[in-house]
Design a protein around this motif. Structure first.
Motif, short mmCIF file in Angstrom:
data_model
loop_
_atom_site.label_atom_id
_atom_site.label_comp_id
_atom_site.label_asym_id
_atom_site.label_seq_id
_atom_site.Cartn_x
_atom_site.Cartn_y
_atom_site.Cartn_z
N ARG A 108 -14.25 6.26 43.68
CA ARG A 108 -14.70 6.13 42.30
C ARG A 108 -14.21 7.35 41.52
O ARG A 108 -13.91 8.40 42.11
CB ARG A 108 -16.22 6.06 42.20
CG ARG A 108 -16.93 7.38 42.45
CD ARG A 108 -18.43 7.30 42.28
NE ARG A 108 -19.06 8.61 42.40
CZ ARG A 108 -19.58 9.31 41.41
NH1 ARG A 108 -19.57 8.82 40.17
NH2 ARG A 108 -20.13 10.50 41.62
N VAL A 109 -14.13 7.22 40.21
CA VAL A 109 -13.90 8.38 39.35
C VAL A 109 -15.26 9.02 39.11
O VAL A 109 -16.19 8.38 38.65
CB VAL A 109 -13.22 7.97 38.03
CG1 VAL A 109 -13.29 9.10 37.01
CG2 VAL A 109 -11.76 7.62 38.30
N ALA A 110 -15.34 10.31 39.43
CA ALA A 110 -16.63 11.02 39.40
C ALA A 110 -17.01 11.49 38.01
O ALA A 110 -18.15 11.92 37.80
CB ALA A 110 -16.58 12.20 40.36
N ASN A 111 -16.09 11.45 37.06
CA ASN A 111 -16.40 11.76 35.66
C ASN A 111 -15.95 10.57 34.79
O ASN A 111 -15.01 10.68 34.01
CB ASN A 111 -15.75 13.07 35.22
CG ASN A 111 -14.26 13.13 35.49
OD1 ASN A 111 -13.76 12.51 36.43
ND2 ASN A 111 -13.53 13.88 34.67
N PRO A 112 -16.63 9.43 34.93
CA PRO A 112 -16.14 8.17 34.33
C PRO A 112 -16.17 8.11 32.82
O PRO A 112 -15.57 7.21 32.23
CB PRO A 112 -17.08 7.12 34.94
CG PRO A 112 -18.33 7.87 35.25
CD PRO A 112 -17.87 9.23 35.70
N LEU A 113 -16.87 9.04 32.16
CA LEU A 113 -16.88 9.04 30.70
C LEU A 113 -15.65 9.74 30.12
O LEU A 113 -15.44 9.73 28.90
CB LEU A 113 -18.16 9.72 30.18
CG LEU A 113 -19.48 9.03 30.57
CD1 LEU A 113 -20.66 9.78 29.97
CD2 LEU A 113 -19.48 7.57 30.14
N THR A 114 -14.83 10.32 30.98
CA THR A 114 -13.59 10.97 30.52
C THR A 114 -12.63 9.92 29.97
O THR A 114 -12.34 8.93 30.64
CB THR A 114 -12.92 11.72 31.68
OG1 THR A 114 -13.80 12.74 32.15
CG2 THR A 114 -11.60 12.34 31.25
N PRO A 115 -12.13 10.11 28.75
CA PRO A 115 -11.18 9.12 28.21
C PRO A 115 -9.81 9.25 28.86
O PRO A 115 -9.46 10.30 29.41
CB PRO A 115 -11.12 9.49 26.72
CG PRO A 115 -11.45 10.95 26.68
CD PRO A 115 -12.44 11.18 27.79
N VAL A 116 -9.05 8.18 28.82
CA VAL A 116 -7.66 8.21 29.28
C VAL A 116 -6.85 8.89 28.18
O VAL A 116 -6.41 8.25 27.22
CB VAL A 116 -7.14 6.79 29.57
CG1 VAL A 116 -5.68 6.83 29.98
CG2 VAL A 116 -7.98 6.11 30.64
N ALA A 117 -6.67 10.19 28.31
CA ALA A 117 -6.00 10.97 27.27
C ALA A 117 -5.24 12.12 27.91
O ALA A 117 -5.69 12.70 28.91
CB ALA A 117 -7.03 11.51 26.27
N ARG A 118 -4.12 12.44 27.32
CA ARG A 118 -3.28 13.53 27.84
C ARG A 118 -4.06 14.84 27.87
O ARG A 118 -4.78 15.18 26.92
CB ARG A 118 -2.05 13.67 26.96
CG ARG A 118 -1.04 14.69 27.47
CD ARG A 118 0.22 14.65 26.65
NE ARG A 118 1.21 15.60 27.14
CZ ARG A 118 2.44 15.72 26.67
NH1 ARG A 118 2.84 14.93 25.67
NH2 ARG A 118 3.27 16.60 27.19
N GLY A 119 -3.91 15.57 28.99
CA GLY A 119 -4.57 16.85 29.15
C GLY A 119 -5.94 16.78 29.79
O GLY A 119 -6.50 17.82 30.16
#
Length: 226
Positions: A108-119
């Motif tokens: 799983r992604v452990a920080n799922p609120l992170t947007p798909v964005a550069r950087g």
């Protein structure tokens, strides 16, 4: 998925409720118990000061950038049709935006609120061979058009592997098929971690198979006629 794989474990880490437990000596990548969110957040914060640490061997647009990879790098590429039409692409894009391609039960992604964005930094948590690992990568490129969506990320030094990986959705205008592509290049970072490399390769292939199947399932649930 670019997996961490470990060396030996040493005693001394104090686990939950004050219990002594073993701690794998792989830079904090491995744990015997499920990591707490506080620990994960701390690792992600530490990674932000390190940046990516892999040679540039893939591009988001075209994939592999050279005919011959540096010594030790493995190359994997898999693709499948997971839906049809604009509605199918929209459902797949929505799942990607919530890191659905990683939501496999053992990964799983452990920080799922992170947007798909550069950087942005992405922490992928996995449970394999009785161990939990956190693999932190940095998003280097993104694409978001009417027919393509995806990103490419590179490992940080908080992994015992190095490499790059891209995840891309594409709507074929002629056929209406929605394609899901995973492509990665990776190798062990140190001589010690080469010991676990064969197992890591097995799990990389397992991840690709599971991710393709899961994305087809997620899209079919969200879009019955896709």
């Amino acid at each position: 998925m670019i997996f961490a794989h470990g060396g030996g474990c040493v005693p001394g880490w104090r686990g939950g409720r004050g219990r002594q437990a073993a701690r794998c000596d792989t830079g904090g990548v491995f744990r015997l118990g499920k990591p707490s969110q506080a620990w994960i957040d701390g690792q992600l914060e530490a990674a932000r000061g390190l940046g990516a640490s892999s040679p540039s061997l893939l591009s988001l647009e075209g994939g592999r950038t050279s005919g011959r990879l540096p010594f030790g790098f493995a190359h994997d590429r898999s693709s499948s049709v997971i839906a049809h039409g604009e509605a199918g692409f929209a459902a797949a894009r929505s799942a990607f935006g919530q890191w659905g391609q990683f939501d496999l039960g053992w990964v799983r992604v452990a920080n799922p609120l992170t947007p798909v964005a550069r950087g942005r930094y992405v922490g992928v948590e996995a449970q394999t061979a009785g161990l939990w690992s956190l693999n932190i990568s940095r998003i280097m490129e993104t694409v978001d058009t009417a027919t393509r969506f995806g990103f490419l990320y590179a490992t940080t030094r908080m992994q015992v592997e190095e490499g790059e990986e891209r995840f891309v959705l594409e709507l074929d205008g002629a056929s209406g098929q929605v394609w899901y592509l995973i492509e990665a290049v990776s190798r062990p970072r140190t001589a010690l971690t080469r010991v676990g490399w064969p197992f890591a390769r097995v799990m990389q292939h397992q991840f690709a198979r599971d991710s393709h199947v899961h994305m087809r399932y997620v899209v079919s649930r969200a879009c019955v006629n896709c």
